[in-house]
Design a protein around this motif. Sequence first.
Motif, mmCIF file in Angstrom:
data_model
loop_
_atom_site.group_PDB
_atom_site.id
_atom_site.type_symbol
_atom_site.label_atom_id
_atom_site.label_comp_id
_atom_site.label_asym_id
_atom_site.label_seq_id
_atom_site.Cartn_x
_atom_site.Cartn_y
_atom_site.Cartn_z
ATOM 1 N N ALA A 87 5.980 3.651 -5.394
ATOM 2 C CA ALA A 87 5.754 2.384 -6.078
ATOM 3 C C ALA A 87 7.071 1.679 -6.380
ATOM 4 O O ALA A 87 7.141 0.442 -6.380
ATOM 5 C CB ALA A 87 4.968 2.610 -7.363
ATOM 6 N N GLY A 88 8.124 2.452 -6.618
ATOM 7 C CA GLY A 88 9.435 1.850 -6.823
ATOM 8 C C GLY A 88 9.898 1.086 -5.598
ATOM 9 O O GLY A 88 10.555 0.037 -5.720
ATOM 10 N N LYS A 89 9.564 1.587 -4.425
ATOM 11 C CA LYS A 89 9.903 0.875 -3.191
ATOM 12 C C LYS A 89 9.104 -0.419 -3.073
ATOM 13 O O LYS A 89 9.628 -1.440 -2.608
ATOM 14 C CB LYS A 89 9.660 1.775 -1.982
ATOM 15 N N LEU A 90 7.845 -0.377 -3.487
ATOM 16 C CA LEU A 90 7.042 -1.604 -3.453
ATOM 17 C C LEU A 90 7.616 -2.652 -4.400
ATOM 18 O O LEU A 90 7.556 -3.847 -4.113
ATOM 19 C CB LEU A 90 5.593 -1.306 -3.840
ATOM 20 N N VAL A 129 5.863 -7.313 -4.189
ATOM 21 C CA VAL A 129 4.456 -7.443 -3.821
ATOM 22 C C VAL A 129 3.672 -8.094 -4.964
ATOM 23 O O VAL A 129 4.034 -7.996 -6.137
ATOM 24 C CB VAL A 129 3.835 -6.067 -3.485
ATOM 25 N N ASP A 130 2.584 -8.750 -4.604
ATOM 26 C CA ASP A 130 1.701 -9.371 -5.591
ATOM 27 C C ASP A 130 0.711 -8.376 -6.178
ATOM 28 O O ASP A 130 0.128 -8.627 -7.236
ATOM 29 C CB ASP A 130 0.943 -10.536 -4.949
ATOM 30 N N ALA A 131 0.497 -7.274 -5.487
ATOM 31 C CA ALA A 131 -0.398 -6.215 -5.960
ATOM 32 C C ALA A 131 -0.061 -4.940 -5.200
ATOM 33 O O ALA A 131 0.529 -4.989 -4.113
ATOM 34 C CB ALA A 131 -1.859 -6.590 -5.754
ATOM 35 N N ALA A 132 -0.448 -3.801 -5.787
ATOM 36 C CA ALA A 132 -0.172 -2.500 -5.168
ATOM 37 C C ALA A 132 -1.429 -1.645 -5.198
ATOM 38 O O ALA A 132 -2.163 -1.641 -6.191
ATOM 39 C CB ALA A 132 0.956 -1.791 -5.910
ATOM 40 N N VAL A 133 -1.663 -0.914 -4.110
ATOM 41 C CA VAL A 133 -2.849 -0.056 -4.024
ATOM 42 C C VAL A 133 -2.438 1.331 -3.541
ATOM 43 O O VAL A 133 -1.730 1.452 -2.526
ATOM 44 C CB VAL A 133 -3.910 -0.640 -3.069
ATOM 45 N N TRP A 134 -2.845 2.352 -4.273
ATOM 46 C CA TRP A 134 -2.691 3.738 -3.813
ATOM 47 C C TRP A 134 -3.816 3.996 -2.828
ATOM 48 O O TRP A 134 -4.977 4.163 -3.194
ATOM 49 C CB TRP A 134 -2.753 4.680 -5.005
ATOM 50 N N PHE A 178 0.832 -1.205 0.000
ATOM 51 C CA PHE A 178 0.000 0.000 0.000
ATOM 52 C C PHE A 178 0.864 1.252 0.000
ATOM 53 O O PHE A 178 1.817 1.357 0.781
ATOM 54 C CB PHE A 178 -0.929 0.011 1.215
ATOM 55 N N LEU A 179 0.539 2.173 -0.870
ATOM 56 C CA LEU A 179 1.127 3.507 -0.846
ATOM 57 C C LEU A 179 0.215 4.378 -0.004
ATOM 58 O O LEU A 179 -0.963 4.557 -0.326
ATOM 59 C CB LEU A 179 1.236 4.068 -2.263
ATOM 60 N N TYR A 180 0.765 4.918 1.080
ATOM 61 C CA TYR A 180 -0.060 5.603 2.067
ATOM 62 C C TYR A 180 0.542 6.981 2.348
ATOM 63 O O TYR A 180 1.698 7.082 2.752
ATOM 64 C CB TYR A 180 -0.107 4.767 3.356
ATOM 65 N N VAL A 210 3.230 -1.367 4.175
ATOM 66 C CA VAL A 210 2.865 0.008 3.841
ATOM 67 C C VAL A 210 4.117 0.818 3.530
ATOM 68 O O VAL A 210 5.092 0.780 4.290
ATOM 69 C CB VAL A 210 2.095 0.667 5.003
ATOM 70 N N VAL A 211 4.094 1.537 2.428
ATOM 71 C CA VAL A 211 5.128 2.509 2.088
ATOM 72 C C VAL A 211 4.518 3.893 2.235
ATOM 73 O O VAL A 211 3.494 4.190 1.602
ATOM 74 C CB VAL A 211 5.663 2.307 0.655
#
Length: 248
Positions: free
Chosen positions: A59-62, A67-72, A6-8, A31-32
């Motif tokens: 997102a680059g950190k994720l 990760v299998d998926a990313a969410v803003w 997660f981008l938080y 969480v990033v």
Amino acid sequence: MTRVGFLYPGFSAEDDYKVFESMLDGVELPVVHTLMREDAHRVDALLDVGGGDVLSEGAGKLAGMEVDAAVWACTSGSFVFGWEGAREQVRGVREAAGAPASSTSFAFVHALSQLRLSRVAIAATYPDDVAQRFVEFLSAAGVSVLSLASHGIATAAEVGRLDPDEAVDFVITNDHPRAEAVLVPDTALHSADLIEPLEALLGKPVLTANQVSVWEGLRLAGETGARTGPGALFRAGSAAVTSALAAH
């Protein structure tokens, strides 16, 4: 182990993701924290919070976390861009993270699709002008907003400190009798422990920002089966969703 990243923006209710993690078997929810130059529920500040440079860095950190998926995970920082702008955000996150991606705003749309609901009440912590942008976003997806309540809280930090009883009172007093669900669109609000009590009180699904963000990430990662997580949404699974990202 399924890992959804997660981008938080900033710091307010990020510990909610650890609570969801404890409620769901076999998942990791790292969480990033992304840059928040100004903590303000104003359109100009939110456009900066969701800027492409900010999200690309996070997102680059994720990507390094595999990760299998990313969410803003910022509702207001996505819907203020409008439908097409929010789609561009997701595209940028997907490319930078190297994983399927979405945002909290689209997660609300997908969750309603899964539950086959289209008439909602909104209990928003934001000022009214920001909350109205969420109404516009949902309308573009064919969702009918029957009522909108704005708490008028100026910053995410203040929302993160909101007393749970006050949050529950705000939601239940701003239901609409013809609404099929109540939406609570702020990832700065601690909600993991409130969903079951709210649904019991209202007798209908209550969708919160952190809840739909986690559900959306699991859906993108291929975890589509029903779960015993908090609320009707997790119990419904996600196999039937047609992505609004592709449909519009």
